[in-house]
Write a protein that holds these residues in place. Structure first.
Motif: not given
Length: 125
Positions: A21-27
């Motif tokens: 699930w690692s996020p990639y959006y800065k927010k």
């Protein structure tokens, strides 16, 4: 004692299944990092230590940025996947696989596993 409690009880919740699930959006990255940022700030306040930058607080407490830990976790997972240390149906169906890393910007890394016929089989964002 407080950093040990954070590492033992909170960080595992923030890092559970990170390669999936690692996020990639800065927010989203900043939102997760905010948990650790708030913790380090509260440790400094409770111990009456003069305020410092987030990176200085991490160095003093012996912690790493959560984003860096997720990147390391992603790379370790890809290594295990390509060397068949982790069982995966995608690795069993291809004899030779190639990992393609496409850097869109500094916050977004696209990992693609390509089959010998050059068709993309799996995308991990």
């Amino acid at each position: 004692p407080m950093p040990r409690a954070f590492v033992t009880y909170v960080r595992p919740l923030l890092e559970y299944c990170a390669p999936v699930w690692s996020p990639y959006y800065k927010k989203d990255i900043d939102l997760i990092e905010q948990v650790q940022r708030n913790f380090t700030r509260s440790v400094y306040r409770r111990c009456h230590i003069p305020s410092a930058s987030y990176n200085d607080r991490l160095a003093f407490l012996g912690l790493q940025r959560l984003e860096l830990r997720r990147i390391k976790s992603d790379l370790i997972f890809m290594f295990k996947l390509t060397h068949k240390i982790v069982a995966s149906s995608i690795c069993q169906s291809y004899h030779l696989i190639t990992i393609v890393l496409v850097v869109i910007n500094t916050r977004f890394l696209l990992l693609a596993i390509k089959s010998p016929s050059s068709q993309i089989a799996l995308l991990i964002e």
